[in-house]
Design an enzyme around this catalytic site. Sequence first.
Site, mmCIF file in Angstrom:
data_model
loop_
_atom_site.group_PDB
_atom_site.id
_atom_site.type_symbol
_atom_site.label_atom_id
_atom_site.label_comp_id
_atom_site.label_asym_id
_atom_site.label_seq_id
_atom_site.Cartn_x
_atom_site.Cartn_y
_atom_site.Cartn_z
ATOM 1 N N CYS A 1 10.113 -1.237 -19.950
ATOM 2 C CA CYS A 1 9.846 -1.180 -21.367
ATOM 3 C C CYS A 1 9.912 0.331 -21.888
ATOM 4 O O CYS A 1 9.531 1.255 -21.346
ATOM 5 C CB CYS A 1 8.305 -1.591 -21.746
ATOM 6 N N TYR B 1 1.729 4.015 -20.524
ATOM 7 C CA TYR B 1 2.349 2.952 -20.059
ATOM 8 C C TYR B 1 2.843 1.867 -21.221
ATOM 9 O O TYR B 1 2.035 2.099 -22.306
ATOM 10 C CB TYR B 1 1.141 2.132 -18.969
ATOM 11 N N CYS B 2 3.360 0.759 -20.971
ATOM 12 C CA CYS B 2 3.660 -0.227 -21.934
ATOM 13 C C CYS B 2 3.768 -1.816 -21.453
ATOM 14 O O CYS B 2 2.707 -1.966 -20.471
ATOM 15 C CB CYS B 2 4.758 0.157 -22.789
ATOM 16 N N ARG B 3 4.938 -2.500 -21.683
ATOM 17 C CA ARG B 3 4.932 -3.764 -21.079
ATOM 18 C C ARG B 3 5.164 -4.060 -19.444
ATOM 19 O O ARG B 3 4.671 -4.944 -19.227
ATOM 20 C CB ARG B 3 5.669 -4.567 -21.901
#
Lengths: 227, 227
Positions: free
Chosen positions: A183, A177-179
């Site tokens: 993202c 996962y990220c932002r």
Amino acid sequence: MSIRNPKQALYDQFATVAKALGNPQRLELIEHLAQGPRSVDALASKLSLPIANVSQHLQAMRRAGLVASERDGKFINYRLADDSVLTAFAAIRAVAVRHSAEVERVVNGWFNRKDDMEPVSREELASRMKADLVTVIDVRPGDEFALGHLPGAINLPMSEIDRWLPELQSDREIVAYCRGPWCVLSFEAVAELRKRGFKARRLEDGMPEWKAAGMTVEHVQAGRIDT
Amino acid sequence: MSIRNPKQALYDQFATVAKALGNPQRLELIEHLAQGPRSVDALASKLSLPIANVSQHLQAMRRAGLVASERDGKFINYRLADDSVLTAFAAIRAVAVRHSAEVERVVNGWFNRKDDMEPVSREELASRMKADLVTVIDVRPGDEFALGHLPGAINLPMSEIDRWLPELQSDREIVAYCRGPWCVLSFEAVAELRKRGFKARRLEDGMPEWKAAGMTVEHVQAGRIDT
DNA sequence: TTTATATTCAATAATTACATTGAATGTACG
DNA sequence: CGTACATTCAATGTAATTATTGAATATAAA
């Protein structure tokens, strides 16, 4: 400046907000601010843009009520005005996704076929985390990870994927996962991991949404993050 | 036109949608289209704008995926692309309302003090309607009323308020509604009714939201609407 | 007080958005 | 076929947006 009829005055106000959202750089700034407050300088280097440029965008957003700022020493920290800004961003993304062949094309063309990218929902991930069935990796840069991440997540910035990959168990599913939902970091991470034989998927959205959903977040107290 | 990195391409798409929403005239067009499909000509006369102007705005919105159109004889009917457009509009309004002193000022200054204007929620209105405790008036123009209105509502366009007022029971609470939460017609109607001694309030939002909430809507089959 | 650093301001040029006008297209109808 | 009408297109001028540059402020540290 003169006041016309009230109807127009209202539409003008609404349009001002939408206009402030109507610029790719400003949207990217919002995505970063959704991770937490940031100084002008920090944002400028994240986006690789001139500082004056970023400063002006931030001021434009402040005028429209999207962000607020406080001075802290010689820094000025900007933050999102409130959660309604993220809601609006999400609503705009939804329109774009529903309409735009372009968005699909970008996502599919650049990374993999869509069905390979089936994202994991928050709920699903939470239950598999509890059962210890997945390795969760946070592919954001170390400083963002430090300010809050999913409990038990490993920080594995894209730039260091080579260095850390050997340490991951190859028989265990990996969720990246990220932002936020769009993202690109997590798309790239999943593509990269699969290329190397891992079983990897993406979280359907990112850190701000996780936090907004009221789920627990882990912090790093001291420094000690391997950048 | 050349394709840069995927991240920018995505933000560009999102910004395109926001930009299409970032104009007061286009927002007003959306509010009208939320009542139902309309021809370019019909919209132009509603907004009192040149037809070519409206046509261009509609095309801009179509490019961004906000509206769609079908030809019907020599008319071209535009409609909202889907409900996500209304959701986005609502989210933008929410940001503006939360931030902007200006919005408050417009509403308070132009009509009455805010606390006098406490709106009725959909649920509250539905239950009072069932108990037959209120008179519901639809203050939109007759053609919009004809295409769908709250069950049992009386069409009482602002332009004819004088003509119809004597027929209303003055001891019964009146609830006015129109196109949406910030449609000025219902504000004006409530102010006008109160000035004449009626007990009047506004529905918190308008026709599209009522319909979107899945509540029943009444239609007029033949013509026979007193314009 | 001087110096360094973070941010903002002001001025400029390039691009894009917008409204306006009149011509062009496409459909219906006599 | 020709006329009427709805819509779009093309061309124009004006205004707003954006990026860029260097100067101006404001705070912290020396």
